[in-house]
Motif scaffolding. Structure first.
Motif, short mmCIF file in Angstrom:
data_model
loop_
_atom_site.label_atom_id
_atom_site.label_comp_id
_atom_site.label_asym_id
_atom_site.label_seq_id
_atom_site.Cartn_x
_atom_site.Cartn_y
_atom_site.Cartn_z
N ARG A 164 0.41 -3.98 -7.45
CA ARG A 164 -0.49 -3.45 -6.42
C ARG A 164 0.29 -3.12 -5.14
NH1 ARG A 164 -5.84 -3.78 -6.31
NH2 ARG A 164 -5.87 -5.48 -7.85
N VAL A 165 1.19 -4.02 -4.75
CA VAL A 165 2.00 -3.79 -3.55
C VAL A 165 2.86 -2.56 -3.71
CG1 VAL A 165 3.91 -4.71 -2.17
CG2 VAL A 165 2.02 -6.20 -2.81
N SER A 166 3.51 -2.44 -4.87
CA SER A 166 4.38 -1.29 -5.12
C SER A 166 3.59 0.02 -5.08
CB SER A 166 5.08 -1.44 -6.47
OG SER A 166 5.82 -2.64 -6.52
N LEU A 167 2.42 0.05 -5.72
CA LEU A 167 1.60 1.26 -5.72
C LEU A 167 1.12 1.60 -4.31
CD1 LEU A 167 -0.56 0.75 -8.93
CD2 LEU A 167 1.11 2.57 -8.54
N ALA A 168 0.77 0.57 -3.53
CA ALA A 168 0.31 0.82 -2.16
C ALA A 168 1.42 1.43 -1.32
CB ALA A 168 -0.17 -0.50 -1.55
N LEU A 169 2.63 0.95 -1.52
CA LEU A 169 3.75 1.50 -0.76
C LEU A 169 4.02 2.96 -1.12
CD1 LEU A 169 6.18 -1.55 -0.89
CD2 LEU A 169 5.03 -0.66 1.13
N VAL A 170 3.96 3.26 -2.42
CA VAL A 170 4.18 4.65 -2.84
C VAL A 170 3.06 5.55 -2.32
CG1 VAL A 170 4.30 6.19 -4.84
CG2 VAL A 170 5.48 3.99 -4.90
N GLN A 171 1.82 5.05 -2.35
CA GLN A 171 0.69 5.84 -1.88
C GLN A 171 0.79 6.09 -0.37
OE1 GLN A 171 -3.15 4.03 -2.56
NE2 GLN A 171 -4.15 6.03 -2.71
N VAL A 184 9.91 2.97 -2.84
CA VAL A 184 10.56 2.18 -3.88
C VAL A 184 11.43 1.09 -3.24
CG1 VAL A 184 12.22 2.25 -5.78
CG2 VAL A 184 10.51 4.06 -5.56
N CYS A 185 12.15 1.45 -2.17
CA CYS A 185 13.00 0.48 -1.47
C CYS A 185 12.16 -0.66 -0.90
CB CYS A 185 13.77 1.16 -0.34
SG CYS A 185 15.02 2.35 -0.91
N LEU A 186 11.04 -0.32 -0.28
CA LEU A 186 10.19 -1.35 0.30
C LEU A 186 9.56 -2.24 -0.77
CD1 LEU A 186 8.41 0.56 3.21
CD2 LEU A 186 10.14 -1.23 3.38
N ALA A 187 9.26 -1.65 -1.91
CA ALA A 187 8.72 -2.45 -3.02
C ALA A 187 9.73 -3.51 -3.44
CB ALA A 187 8.36 -1.56 -4.20
N GLU A 188 11.00 -3.11 -3.56
CA GLU A 188 12.05 -4.07 -3.91
C GLU A 188 12.21 -5.12 -2.82
OE1 GLU A 188 14.02 -4.81 -6.32
OE2 GLU A 188 13.87 -3.19 -7.76
N LEU A 189 12.18 -4.68 -1.56
CA LEU A 189 12.34 -5.62 -0.45
C LEU A 189 11.20 -6.63 -0.41
CD1 LEU A 189 13.57 -3.35 2.48
CD2 LEU A 189 14.83 -5.21 1.40
N SER A 197 15.49 -12.93 -10.09
CA SER A 197 16.19 -12.16 -11.12
C SER A 197 16.05 -10.69 -10.78
CB SER A 197 15.60 -12.44 -12.51
OG SER A 197 16.08 -11.50 -13.44
N ASN A 198 17.16 -10.05 -10.43
CA ASN A 198 17.08 -8.63 -10.09
C ASN A 198 16.65 -7.81 -11.31
OD1 ASN A 198 19.73 -9.27 -11.17
ND2 ASN A 198 20.29 -7.16 -10.72
N THR A 199 16.97 -8.28 -12.50
CA THR A 199 16.55 -7.58 -13.70
C THR A 199 15.05 -7.73 -13.93
OG1 THR A 199 18.73 -7.89 -14.72
CG2 THR A 199 16.89 -7.37 -16.19
N ALA A 200 14.54 -8.95 -13.73
CA ALA A 200 13.10 -9.17 -13.90
C ALA A 200 12.31 -8.39 -12.85
CB ALA A 200 12.79 -10.67 -13.78
N ARG A 201 12.82 -8.37 -11.63
CA ARG A 201 12.14 -7.67 -10.56
C ARG A 201 12.19 -6.15 -10.76
NH1 ARG A 201 15.10 -9.46 -6.92
NH2 ARG A 201 16.38 -7.68 -6.39
N GLY A 202 13.42 -5.65 -10.94
CA GLY A 202 13.58 -4.21 -11.10
C GLY A 202 13.07 -3.70 -12.43
N GLY A 203 13.36 -4.45 -13.51
CA GLY A 203 12.96 -4.00 -14.83
C GLY A 203 11.53 -4.32 -15.19
N GLY A 204 11.02 -5.45 -14.70
CA GLY A 204 9.68 -5.88 -15.10
C GLY A 204 8.56 -5.39 -14.23
N ILE A 205 8.84 -5.11 -12.95
CA ILE A 205 7.77 -4.73 -12.03
C ILE A 205 7.98 -3.32 -11.48
CG2 ILE A 205 6.64 -5.28 -9.84
CD1 ILE A 205 7.24 -8.21 -10.35
N VAL A 206 9.14 -3.07 -10.86
CA VAL A 206 9.35 -1.79 -10.18
C VAL A 206 9.66 -0.67 -11.17
CG1 VAL A 206 10.73 -0.60 -8.43
CG2 VAL A 206 10.14 -3.01 -8.13
#
Length: 526
Positions: A164-171, A184-189, A197-206
């Protein structure tokens, strides 16, 4: 003329040989042979001045672990389990005697002449003491901090809050291609402090969101290279790495860097110190990265299709749930207590543990979620094992020996020049690794020791190694799992990815050695 019976025997022999040859080729053990050979060779080399036979066995196993991470077809935890077992059985750890002395485990129950000239005995259990040393890392607070953060990340994923946070940032920021990159940068931040886990975060959510955005723009991954797909892929992978370098909890290997810096330099280098030191250079890099990549790749966007895709995913998520509100409250309390650690007197690991218990009691997570979070348990095991190896390398003098050898080539340089040189060498040594964590384990300790010998400013070298540990992953498309996932989509060719890696490396080094040095000077770190 050869009898038919003999011909049949020969054929059966040949078939049997082919079967054995195929079995050997398909065996996973074959992939571990380079690691085994290196471990045996180093372990049996004559010990140089400053090292003992026990040190050489430990160094050999450690080198075998690093090679195994690169070549062996086994999980990281399996490789570490074998390493700990071999070191235990060969008594290649430091043991503690009944009267509190530290001695190499293979010297337990042997006599020695004390300072007073009297004979005494090292009273300890060589195998039992070795095993105690092997499992000592499982009580390390940093290991528990990462373990708890994994479960917090599981709650972020389970509730849908991260998506939800990632979609809100893109929107909110998707009015331009650069804006999408910033989203995308703010979603990661936003997720980096809580998902170690950068893999879990980047691969699983973003990653799923980025791929959905790319697909909504009409980009077909089967069509190969594409400017918009490449732009978002490179931004997402770089944002993942840079956000990992901003927080001590942003990547599983970061605690090893912090632990080694604290132990070798005897400084406090926890969550706040890491964040304070990395904030200005890393945030500046994140700020300039989207415009630079946009100018280089020149992507175009169909914003109408993008808005439709965002609305579709938001409909699938539905309204904010009660569990998301509970999670937000818990995360807010965590941030307050982490930032206010000096005032509350509560250790960061205890705060994370409080969060896990609270999430379970609030029914955001259940115990099955904890048990089934295999990535958390897997990381808990191999991170604890890595910390044991790192500590034992220090106790047995191996880290000091490597650091002294490395520092001998810079003995005429000034402390600042030595610091910058060590940092650059550390950064580009990432080319030889396909895992950020294995790179950290192999080189962070020796580089810190070299810096101590050369008189490098402790906090300056610590923050440079801290930032470069993750950000050096920009160099290759195989540096870590999340980067490999983006690179595998084919929106950017492999040669072009390496070229962009060089460009990004230059940007990271320039910012670190200009704005970064000015910031660290203001902090009084050198």
């Amino acid at each position: 003329m050869v009898p038919r019976q003999n011909i049949g025997i020969v054929r059966r022999y040949v078939d049997s040989w082919k079967s054995w040859a195929q079995l050997v080729r398909e065996s996973r053990l074959v992939s571990a042979l380079p690691a085994i050979v290196i471990a045996l060779i180093i372990a049996n080399l004559p010990a140089p001045h400053g090292l003992s036979d026990t040190s050489m066995r430990l160094l050999g196993v450690f080198a075998g672990v690093v090679m195994g991470l690169l070549t062996a077809d086994y999980d990281t935890s399996v490789i570490l389990a074998v390493a700990l077992l071999m070191l235990t059985l060969t008594k290649s750890f430091m043991c503690t005697t009944l009267d509190g002395k530290h001695v190499e485990c293979d010297r337990c129950n042997t006599v020695y002449r004390g300072k007073t000239g009297r004979w005494d005995e090292y009273k300890c259990d060589p195998i039992g003491g070795s095993f105690e040393a092997a499992i000592s890392g499982f009580s390390n607070k940093i290991v528990w901090l990462v373990f708890c953060a994994f479960h917090i990340g599981k709650a972020v994923e389970k509730t849908g809050f991260g998506r939800r946070v990632s979609l809100a940032l893109v929107q909110a920021m998707g009015r331009s291609t650069i804006g999408i990159g910033y989203a995308v940068c703010l979603a990661e931040l936003a997720l980096a402090p809580f998902i170690p886990s950068n893999t879990a975060r980047g691969g699983g959510i973003v990653y799923p969101i980025v791929e959905s955005v790319i697909a909504s723009l009409g980009v077909d991954p089967q069509m190969g290279e594409n400017p918009m797909g490449g732009f978002l892929s490179i931004i997402a992978s770089h944002a993942n790495l840079l956000s990992s370098s901003l927080f001590i909890t942003g990547m599983a290997g970061n605690p090893i860097v912090a632990s080694k810096a604290a132990s070798i330099f005897d400084i406090e280098f926890g969550f706040i110190e890491w964040l304070l030191g990395a904030s200005v250079p890393v945030l500046l890099l994140i700020l300039i990265m989207p415009p630079i990549m946009h100018a280089f790749m020149r992507p175009t966007v169909n914003f109408a299709r993008l808005e439709c895709e965002i609305r579709r995913q938001n409909r699938n998520l539905g309204p904010v749930s009660e569990d998301e509100y509970k999670l937000c409250l818990t995360l807010l309390c965590c941030l307050v207590m982490w930032v206010g650690t000096p005032y509350f007197g509560i250790d960061a690991t205890v705060v994370a543990f409080i969060a896990i218990v609270a999430l379970i009691l609030l029914n955001v997570l259940n115990w099955d979620d904890v048990v089934r979070n295999h990535k958390a348990w897997d990381t808990f095991f191999w991170l604890a094992a890595f910390i044991v190896l790192a500590e034992q390398l220090s106790e047995l003098g191996v880290t000091d020996w490597i650091g002294n050898t490395l520092s001998s080539s810079l003995h005429n340089a000034s402390p600042l020049r030595s610091t910058l040189t060590l940092a650059v060498v550390y950064f580009f040594s990432m080319y030889f690794f396909s895992s950020i964590s294995s790179h950290v384990v192999a080189f962070a300790g020796p580089f810190f020791v070299a810096g101590k010998v050369l008189g490098c400013p402790p906090r300056l070298l610590a923050i440079l190694i801290a930032i470069f540990s993750s950000s050096a992953g920009v160099l290759t498309p195989f540096s870590t799992g999340s980067v490999a996932m983006y690179a595998s989509q084919g929106y950017i060719t492999q040669p072009k990815w390496f070229l962009i890696g060089i460009m990004s490396a230059v940007a990271i080094l320039c910012v670190s050695f200009s704005v970064g040095l000015l910031w660290w000077k203001l902090l009084g770190w050198y």
